[in-house]
Design an enzyme around this catalytic site. Structure first.
Site, PDB file in Angstrom:
ATOM      1  N   ARG A 245       0.947  -1.050   0.077  1.00  0.00           N
ATOM      2  CA  ARG A 245      -0.017   0.387  -0.372  1.00  0.00           C
ATOM      3  C   ARG A 245       1.067   1.172   0.504  1.00  0.00           C
ATOM      4  O   ARG A 245       1.595   1.061   0.328  1.00  0.00           O
ATOM      5  CB  ARG A 245      -1.022  -0.339   0.989  1.00  0.00           C
ATOM      6  CG  ARG A 245      -2.141  -0.631   0.552  1.00  0.00           C
ATOM      7  CD  ARG A 245      -2.921  -0.756   0.135  1.00  0.00           C
ATOM      8  NE  ARG A 245      -4.313  -1.441  -0.170  1.00  0.00           N
ATOM      9  CZ  ARG A 245      -4.351  -2.473  -0.252  1.00  0.00           C
ATOM     10  NH1 ARG A 245      -3.532  -2.823  -1.518  1.00  0.00           N
ATOM     11  NH2 ARG A 245      -5.013  -3.136  -0.827  1.00  0.00           N
ATOM     12  N   GLU A 274      -2.811   8.434  -4.076  1.00  0.00           N
ATOM     13  CA  GLU A 274      -3.738   7.016  -4.913  1.00  0.00           C
ATOM     14  C   GLU A 274      -4.952   8.085  -5.403  1.00  0.00           C
ATOM     15  O   GLU A 274      -5.764   8.241  -4.656  1.00  0.00           O
ATOM     16  CB  GLU A 274      -3.091   5.602  -4.511  1.00  0.00           C
ATOM     17  CG  GLU A 274      -3.445   4.890  -5.739  1.00  0.00           C
ATOM     18  CD  GLU A 274      -3.295   3.594  -5.020  1.00  0.00           C
ATOM     19  OE1 GLU A 274      -4.397   2.665  -5.660  1.00  0.00           O
ATOM     20  OE2 GLU A 274      -2.275   3.247  -4.129  1.00  0.00           O
ATOM     21  N   HIS A 293      -1.873   0.629  -9.857  1.00  0.00           N
ATOM     22  CA  HIS A 293      -2.394  -0.434  -8.578  1.00  0.00           C
ATOM     23  C   HIS A 293      -2.682  -1.142  -9.412  1.00  0.00           C
ATOM     24  O   HIS A 293      -3.929  -1.691  -9.679  1.00  0.00           O
ATOM     25  CB  HIS A 293      -3.560   0.281  -8.401  1.00  0.00           C
ATOM     26  CG  HIS A 293      -3.366  -0.402  -6.791  1.00  0.00           C
ATOM     27  ND1 HIS A 293      -4.370   0.544  -5.163  1.00  0.00           N
ATOM     28  CD2 HIS A 293      -3.299  -1.856  -6.051  1.00  0.00           C
ATOM     29  CE1 HIS A 293      -4.055  -0.446  -4.319  1.00  0.00           C
ATOM     30  NE2 HIS A 293      -3.291  -1.618  -4.833  1.00  0.00           N
TER      31      HIS A 293
END
Length: 331
Positions: A245, A274, A293
């Site tokens: 993450r 993000e 991602h």
């Protein structure tokens, strides 16, 4: 649609409700079909509209989906099991689910092969400096450049869950030394060495690492784990690979490390923030590989997930609320 409870120890047929939200751009119908293939003797219903979800979930005992919003949970009067279709469950109303005694499972293990390949590809790309070759190809410039060799390197994998183990397995043929970092190092793992997050051992691992792979969940321990002190400790020839993450890495410290040549480069599938804003400096570094991602994408996602969910549906069918479910995270 008939969804029966398990009463007085008697087993009854247990159907599955699939919620409408998909992932990775793959039609959710494929997920429902994959479960049907594995449960041919049960009814698997796909709710394709918000109204259909609210209606179907009222009597549903076994539900699977990416998310479960509060209003939908309010309507779920008979819910016993929620099979989350993501590996992470932090986005779910876990406190409410726990209060109601709902069992929650996740998709842990589904991403192992594809993210393992993503990490290996990132490492090999930096080892052979393909980003330099691609840049010279765009310029139509035939000019040799120096490369590295993966063999003999040290790779530290932070997190030895399904993804970390998959990375370690794929590194085995390459003649590297591996260090695994986990909360309970006494449990061991598939790496040559296993250490914990605390103390000098972790700092020592950073100092002798060539490729630092982050494959851990975001927790109080891992948030900001790779901060300015870590970048100062890391060898300047190290490449950071983050498939965990974004907040596991201090972004400001990462930018400083790249600008100051404290690391050789970074492969980032996740960032903080993000999505990464268009004007963020991370876009500007030639030694940074950014993917949106995307490491979790695989055409096999629903197939692997359906294996887990169908098995749990069968277990629930046989034992009801007393069933031991795969990947159970709650209660």
């Amino acid at each position: 649609m008939y969804l029966a409870r398990i009463d007085s120890g008697m087993a009854a047929s247990s159907d599955v409700l699939v919620l409408r939200k998909g992932t990775h751009g793959i039609p959710i119908e494929q997920y429902a079909d994959a479960i049907r293939d594995r449960l041919p003797d049960r009814t698997v219903e796909l709710a394709r509209t918000p109204a259909a979800e609210r209606e179907a979930i009222r009597d549903a005992h076994f539900v699977t989906g990416m998310t479960l919003e509060d209003d939908l949970l309010d309507a779920a009067e008979s819910l016993d099991v929620f099979a989350c279709a993501y590996a992470g469950t932090g986005h779910l109303p876990l406190d409410r689910l726990e209060e109601r005694g709902v069992a929650v499972t996740n998709a842990s293990g589904v991403h192992g092969p594809n993210i393992g390949e993503h990490v290996l590809g990132s490492i090999l790309s930096f080892a052979r400096r393909f980003h330099v070759g691609a840049r010279r190809q765009r310029r139509r410039e035939w000019r040799h450049y120096k490369a590295h060799e993966l063999q003999g390197s040290t790779v530290t994998i932070v997190g030895l869950g399904a993804i970390g183990r998959s990375v370690a397995e794929r590194l085995e043929p390459f003649g590297v030394e591996t260090i695994g970092v986990r909360y309970s190092p006494e449990k061991g793992g598939p790496t040559d060495e296993v250490i914990g997050f605390e103390g000098e051992a972790f700092d020592d691992a950073l100092a002798r690492t060539d490729y630092l792979v982050l494959a851990c969940p975001l927790t109080e321990t891992t948030q900001g784990l790779i901060d300015r002190d870590a970048f100062v400790t890391i060898d300047p020839d190290t490449v950071l690979v983050n498939v965990a993450r974004g907040p596991v890495v201090d972004t400001d410290a990462l930018v400083e490390a790249l600008r100051s040549n404290w690391i050789r480069g970074a492969a980032l599938d996740v960032t903080d923030p993000e999505p990464l804003p268009e004007d963020h400096p991370l876009w500007t570094f030639e030694n940074v590989q950014i993917t949106p991602h995307n490491a979790g994408h695989t055409p096999q996602y629903y197939e692997r997930l359906a294996d887990i969910v169908a098995e749990n549906a069968r277990r629930f069918d046989g034992e009801g609320r007393d069933a031991e479910l795969r990947n159970q995270v709650l209660p």
